[in-house]
Scaffold this motif. Structure first.
Motif, PDB file in Angstrom:
ATOM      1  N   GLY A  27      -2.665  13.416  21.681  1.00 16.80           N
ATOM      2  CA  GLY A  27      -1.359  12.787  21.594  1.00 16.80           C
ATOM      3  C   GLY A  27      -1.431  11.278  21.713  1.00 16.80           C
ATOM      4  N   LEU A  28      -0.271  10.680  21.729  1.00 21.94           N
ATOM      5  CA  LEU A  28      -0.152   9.229  21.766  1.00 21.94           C
ATOM      6  C   LEU A  28      -0.776   8.627  23.029  1.00 21.94           C
ATOM      7  CD1 LEU A  28       0.953   6.772  20.324  1.00 21.94           C
ATOM      8  CD2 LEU A  28       3.146   7.161  21.461  1.00 21.94           C
ATOM      9  N   GLY A  29      -0.669   9.324  24.137  1.00 15.48           N
ATOM     10  CA  GLY A  29      -1.237   8.814  25.393  1.00 15.48           C
ATOM     11  C   GLY A  29      -2.729   8.593  25.302  1.00 15.48           C
ATOM     12  N   GLU A  30      -3.431   9.518  24.690  1.00 12.51           N
ATOM     13  CA  GLU A  30      -4.881   9.360  24.545  1.00 12.51           C
ATOM     14  C   GLU A  30      -5.208   8.207  23.599  1.00 12.51           C
ATOM     15  OE1 GLU A  30      -8.963  11.847  23.976  1.00 12.51           O
ATOM     16  OE2 GLU A  30      -7.066  12.920  23.909  1.00 12.51           O
ATOM     17  N   TRP A  31      -4.393   8.019  22.555  1.00  7.48           N
ATOM     18  CA  TRP A  31      -4.613   6.904  21.644  1.00  7.48           C
ATOM     19  C   TRP A  31      -4.458   5.564  22.384  1.00  7.48           C
ATOM     20  CZ3 TRP A  31      -1.498   2.990  19.460  1.00  7.48           C
ATOM     21  CH2 TRP A  31      -2.075   2.321  18.392  1.00  7.48           C
ATOM     22  N   VAL A  32      -3.426   5.449  23.191  1.00  6.37           N
ATOM     23  CA  VAL A  32      -3.201   4.223  23.953  1.00  6.37           C
ATOM     24  C   VAL A  32      -4.364   3.978  24.910  1.00  6.37           C
ATOM     25  CG1 VAL A  32      -1.732   3.121  25.696  1.00  6.37           C
ATOM     26  CG2 VAL A  32      -0.699   4.286  23.738  1.00  6.37           C
ATOM     27  N   GLU A  33      -4.783   5.024  25.618  1.00  4.90           N
ATOM     28  CA  GLU A  33      -5.906   4.894  26.551  1.00  4.90           C
ATOM     29  C   GLU A  33      -7.179   4.479  25.815  1.00  4.90           C
ATOM     30  OE1 GLU A  33      -8.511   7.623  29.634  1.00  4.90           O
ATOM     31  OE2 GLU A  33      -6.505   8.295  29.038  1.00  4.90           O
ATOM     32  N   GLY A  34      -7.409   5.061  24.649  1.00  2.44           N
ATOM     33  CA  GLY A  34      -8.573   4.695  23.854  1.00  2.44           C
ATOM     34  C   GLY A  34      -8.550   3.242  23.428  1.00  2.44           C
ATOM     35  N   ASN A  35      -7.369   2.735  23.079  1.00  3.28           N
ATOM     36  CA  ASN A  35      -7.242   1.328  22.716  1.00  3.28           C
ATOM     37  C   ASN A  35      -7.588   0.414  23.874  1.00  3.28           C
ATOM     38  OD1 ASN A  35      -6.343   0.890  19.950  1.00  3.28           O
ATOM     39  ND2 ASN A  35      -4.620   2.181  20.514  1.00  3.28           N
ATOM     40  N   LEU A  36      -7.222   0.816  25.070  1.00  7.94           N
ATOM     41  CA  LEU A  36      -7.495  -0.001  26.246  1.00  7.94           C
ATOM     42  C   LEU A  36      -8.985  -0.039  26.582  1.00  7.94           C
ATOM     43  CD1 LEU A  36      -4.516   1.112  28.516  1.00  7.94           C
ATOM     44  CD2 LEU A  36      -4.754  -1.051  27.266  1.00  7.94           C
ATOM     45  N   LYS A  37      -9.701   1.041  26.265  1.00  8.61           N
ATOM     46  CA  LYS A  37     -11.115   1.152  26.618  1.00  8.61           C
ATOM     47  C   LYS A  37     -12.056   0.751  25.487  1.00  8.61           C
ATOM     48  CE  LYS A  37     -10.504   4.884  29.935  1.00  8.61           C
ATOM     49  NZ  LYS A  37     -10.863   6.277  30.259  1.00  8.61           N
ATOM     50  N   SER A  38     -11.538   0.526  24.289  1.00  5.58           N
ATOM     51  CA  SER A  38     -12.390   0.269  23.127  1.00  5.58           C
ATOM     52  C   SER A  38     -12.331  -1.185  22.690  1.00  5.58           C
ATOM     53  CB  SER A  38     -11.929   1.143  21.951  1.00  5.58           C
ATOM     54  OG  SER A  38     -12.023   2.494  22.282  1.00  5.58           O
ATOM     55  N   ASN A  39     -13.365  -1.583  21.983  1.00  5.47           N
ATOM     56  CA  ASN A  39     -13.332  -2.918  21.394  1.00  5.47           C
ATOM     57  C   ASN A  39     -13.025  -2.865  19.904  1.00  5.47           C
ATOM     58  OD1 ASN A  39     -15.737  -1.949  20.432  1.00  5.47           O
ATOM     59  ND2 ASN A  39     -17.005  -3.582  21.273  1.00  5.47           N
ATOM     60  N   ARG A  40     -12.941  -1.625  19.338  1.00  4.16           N
ATOM     61  CA  ARG A  40     -12.578  -1.447  17.936  1.00  4.16           C
ATOM     62  C   ARG A  40     -11.781  -0.165  17.773  1.00  4.16           C
ATOM     63  NH1 ARG A  40     -18.257  -2.213  17.268  1.00  4.16           N
ATOM     64  NH2 ARG A  40     -18.642  -4.396  16.866  1.00  4.16           N
ATOM     65  N   VAL A  41     -10.813  -0.213  16.888  1.00  3.29           N
ATOM     66  CA  VAL A  41     -10.025   0.970  16.555  1.00  3.29           C
ATOM     67  C   VAL A  41      -9.809   0.976  15.046  1.00  3.29           C
ATOM     68  CG1 VAL A  41      -7.802   2.139  16.802  1.00  3.29           C
ATOM     69  CG2 VAL A  41      -8.813   0.992  18.762  1.00  3.29           C
ATOM     70  N   LEU A  42     -10.066   2.127  14.410  1.00  2.00           N
ATOM     71  CA  LEU A  42      -9.777   2.290  12.990  1.00  2.00           C
ATOM     72  C   LEU A  42      -8.545   3.158  12.876  1.00  2.00           C
ATOM     73  CD1 LEU A  42     -13.315   3.037  11.530  1.00  2.00           C
ATOM     74  CD2 LEU A  42     -12.077   0.872  11.526  1.00  2.00           C
ATOM     75  N   TYR A  43      -7.613   2.700  12.076  1.00  4.79           N
ATOM     76  CA  TYR A  43      -6.361   3.422  11.884  1.00  4.79           C
ATOM     77  C   TYR A  43      -6.138   3.572  10.396  1.00  4.79           C
ATOM     78  CZ  TYR A  43      -1.326   4.218  11.742  1.00  4.79           C
ATOM     79  OH  TYR A  43      -0.087   4.728  11.489  1.00  4.79           O
ATOM     80  N   PHE A  44      -5.967   4.804   9.945  1.00  2.52           N
ATOM     81  CA  PHE A  44      -5.752   5.067   8.523  1.00  2.52           C
ATOM     82  C   PHE A  44      -4.317   5.510   8.335  1.00  2.52           C
ATOM     83  CE2 PHE A  44     -10.210   5.783   9.355  1.00  2.52           C
ATOM     84  CZ  PHE A  44     -10.806   5.082   8.339  1.00  2.52           C
ATOM     85  N   HIS A  45      -3.638   4.866   7.431  1.00  6.98           N
ATOM     86  CA  HIS A  45      -2.260   5.254   7.134  1.00  6.98           C
ATOM     87  C   HIS A  45      -2.070   5.136   5.632  1.00  6.98           C
ATOM     88  CE1 HIS A  45       2.020   5.823   7.631  1.00  6.98           C
ATOM     89  NE2 HIS A  45       2.218   4.774   6.854  1.00  6.98           N
ATOM     90  N   GLY A  46      -1.854   6.259   5.009  1.00 12.52           N
ATOM     91  CA  GLY A  46      -1.670   6.249   3.567  1.00 12.52           C
ATOM     92  C   GLY A  46      -0.195   6.306   3.203  1.00 12.52           C
ATOM     93  N   THR A  47       0.112   5.813   2.047  1.00 15.33           N
ATOM     94  CA  THR A  47       1.481   5.915   1.542  1.00 15.33           C
ATOM     95  C   THR A  47       1.477   6.913   0.410  1.00 15.33           C
ATOM     96  OG1 THR A  47       1.103   4.072   0.047  1.00 15.33           O
ATOM     97  CG2 THR A  47       2.079   3.570   2.193  1.00 15.33           C
ATOM     98  N   HIS A  48       2.575   7.578   0.235  1.00 17.03           N
ATOM     99  CA  HIS A  48       2.650   8.612  -0.801  1.00 17.03           C
ATOM    100  C   HIS A  48       3.457   8.125  -1.974  1.00 17.03           C
ATOM    101  CE1 HIS A  48       1.663  10.691   2.900  1.00 17.03           C
ATOM    102  NE2 HIS A  48       1.024  11.537   2.112  1.00 17.03           N
TER     103      HIS A  48
END
Length: 84
Positions: free
Chosen positions: A63-84
């Motif tokens: 969920g979103l909580g783990e994503w936020v926690e990961g952002n706090l602990k990481s120095n890089r984040v890849l986020y993929f968002h496609g449009t249809h």
């Protein structure tokens, strides 16, 4: 895990899985997006009383909580968002 592209096309789910596993990279799928697309792990399979799970390793659903926690602990984040 149930993707089966034509033999003359790249098998992107398998290639991503191999890349992530081979490089010890954590892969987290958004639970809301995964469920909307019919992708479930063993936990969600049990929760919704489904007949199977189909999340390809090494991906995890979170969920979103783990994503936020990961952002706090990481120095890089890849986020993929496609449009249809």
């Amino acid at each position: 895990a149930l993707s089966a592209p034509p033999s003359d096309e790249q098998h992107w789910p398998r290639l991503w899985s191999e890349f992530l596993s081979g490089n010890n990279i954590t892969a987290v799928a958004c639970i809301a997006s995964a469920l909307r697309r019919g992708i479930v792990d063993k936990t969600e399979q049990a929760r919704y009383e489904l007949t199977a799970s189909n999340l390809r390793a090494p991906f995890e659903i979170a969920g979103l909580g783990e994503w936020v926690e990961g952002n706090l602990k990481s120095n890089r984040v890849l986020y993929f968002h496609g449009t249809h």
